[in-house]
Design a protein around this motif. Structure first.
Motif, short mmCIF file in Angstrom:
data_model
loop_
_atom_site.label_atom_id
_atom_site.label_comp_id
_atom_site.label_asym_id
_atom_site.label_seq_id
_atom_site.Cartn_x
_atom_site.Cartn_y
_atom_site.Cartn_z
N UNK A 288 26.62 92.84 -87.27
CA UNK A 288 27.47 93.64 -86.38
C UNK A 288 27.38 93.19 -84.93
N UNK A 289 26.16 92.87 -84.48
CA UNK A 289 25.94 92.65 -83.05
C UNK A 289 25.38 91.26 -82.74
N UNK A 290 25.77 90.29 -83.55
CA UNK A 290 25.19 88.96 -83.40
C UNK A 290 26.11 87.94 -82.77
N UNK A 291 26.03 86.74 -83.31
CA UNK A 291 26.68 85.58 -82.70
C UNK A 291 28.20 85.74 -82.62
N UNK A 292 28.80 86.35 -83.65
CA UNK A 292 30.26 86.49 -83.64
C UNK A 292 30.72 87.39 -82.49
#
Length: 393
Positions: free
Chosen positions: A263-267
């Motif tokens: 949810x809150x990563x690289x993307x």
């Protein structure tokens, strides 16, 4: 010759190594811990703690797992990360001035590369940590426990957070209720009560993950984080973007819940950095906004899910976020009526707590104890956590 597992189980005092690599994927924390006993009477003494950074090639391979990758690459990386964890274990042994034969046990969290808990409501719940424990056991000769999260998922739980077991051992006080707040890549809060069965915990949202991701993109990997919050302190919060980020459905989902890079990563970091790259927002303003997102998501989670039902005596902080003075100052300013401490005040350095936790969890598995907290993870029952790879005879 055979491995004398019975002597290990029966041993009251143990030297145990805890190994941890978090969602930031920046390296391995290794803690050598002296443990006396097991269960609620466990005595914990930190002997040595080190951080070992991943090399650029390993970090790049981990980052690329989020893209299309082959089964060969996943299989290889499982063994490569296992070797990195084994090296970290041997490094902390060397720096502590002991011999590998003196160490009784290793507890390795591994490196999470995928986490799909029941709360995501997306297909079959599962979780995957790589860092093959048979490689660690073979390279070090030490019996190794790993794969701590899978059993809780199998029992219907979120498999996170798992550190509340240690939070309870370290921070419980008669008649008091406190919050143990970890700020790593993801931030999580444990409500530490007098009764373990009454403990609550959940991931509050991003800790350092988005801020670190933006810095890596802005510096092409030359810088890993905003040192002392210098960029954030020079920027202004973009309220429109902050409100949009805080509207994510995760924050309004009641516990038990957990989250991570999915949810809150690289993307997400890439999407946010595009606003900086096309000059719609300065890097300083983006960092100020993301720091405030961490602050507000933590504080609002207290207001929504903790304060209505609990009278809190203090908040005990740990994790890499404690090294960001601006972040800590902003959080404390939003909690003016609460006493704010760090795990250092309880004898565990802020960066070491999670590694210590997996040393403790390994000892608990060897001792035959359950360590998930169903009220925390949502599991159907209490279960033992971890699998064992026996060391060399």
């Amino acid at each position: 010759m055979t491995v004398d597992i019975k002597s290990l189980i029966d041993k009251t005092d143990k030297l145990v190594i805890g190994l941890m690599s978090g969602t930031s994927k920046d390296g391995i924390d290794a803690a050598l811990v002296k443990l006396q006993g097991s269960g609620l009477d466990t005595k914990i003494e930190l002997i040595k703690f080190i951080c070992v950074e991943y090399g650029a090639d390993v970090r790049s391979r981990l980052d690329n797992l989020a893209k299309e990758c082959t089964l060969k690459e996943i299989s290889e990386l499982n063994f490569i990360i296992g070797d990195e964890f084994a090296k970290a274990a041997l490094d902390v042994i060397k720096e502590a001035g002991v011999n590998p034969s003196d160490v009784d046990l290793i507890g390795s969290h591994g490196q999470t590369v995928f986490h799909n808990p029941p709360s995501y409501k997306d297909g079959t719940p599962s979780t995957l940590q790589i860092g093959e424990i048979d490689v660690i056991a073979e390279k070090t000769g030490i019996t190794t426990v790993g794969d701590f999260r899978t059993r809780d998922i199998a029992a219907g739980g979120e498999a996170a957070p798992l550190v509340p077991y240690l939070d309870y051992l370290l921070f419980r006080k008669p008649g008091k209720v406190s919050i143990a707040q970890n700020i790593g890549g993801i931030a999580n809060a444990t409500v530490v009560t007098e009764d373990m069965d009454d403990v609550e915990a959940f991931d509050t949202g991003p800790g350092n993950m988005l801020m670190d991701g933006i810095i890596r993109l802005a510096t092409d990997g030359r810088q890993q984080y905003d040192r002392n919050g210098q960029l954030a302190s020079a920027g202004k919060v973009n309220k429109e973007l902050l409100d949009k980020l805080l509207s994510d459905p995760y924050y309004s989902e009641p516990p038990p819940k957990s989250t991570g890079e999915e949810l809150f990563g690289k993307e997400m970091a890439g999407e946010l950095y595009s606003l900086v790259d096309c000059k719609m927002l300065s890097l300083e303003d983006m960092m100020a906004t993301l720091l405030t997102l961490t602050v507000e998501s933590i504080v609002s989670s207290y207001q929504d899910y903790i304060f209505p039902n609990r009278r809190i005596s203090e908040v005990i902080f740990s994790g890499g976020g404690c090294n960001n003075p601006l972040l800590m100052e902003r959080i404390k300013s939003r909690l003016p009526s609460l006493k704010c401490m760090t795990s250092d005040d309880y004898g565990i350095p802020v960066n070491a707590k999670e590694a210590v936790a997996f040393a403790v969890l390994a000892n608990e598995l060897i001792s035959g104890n359950t360590t998930n907290l169903p009220r925390v993870t949502g599991a159907q029952r209490k279960v033992p956590l971890g699998k064992i790879a026996l060391g060399r005879p």
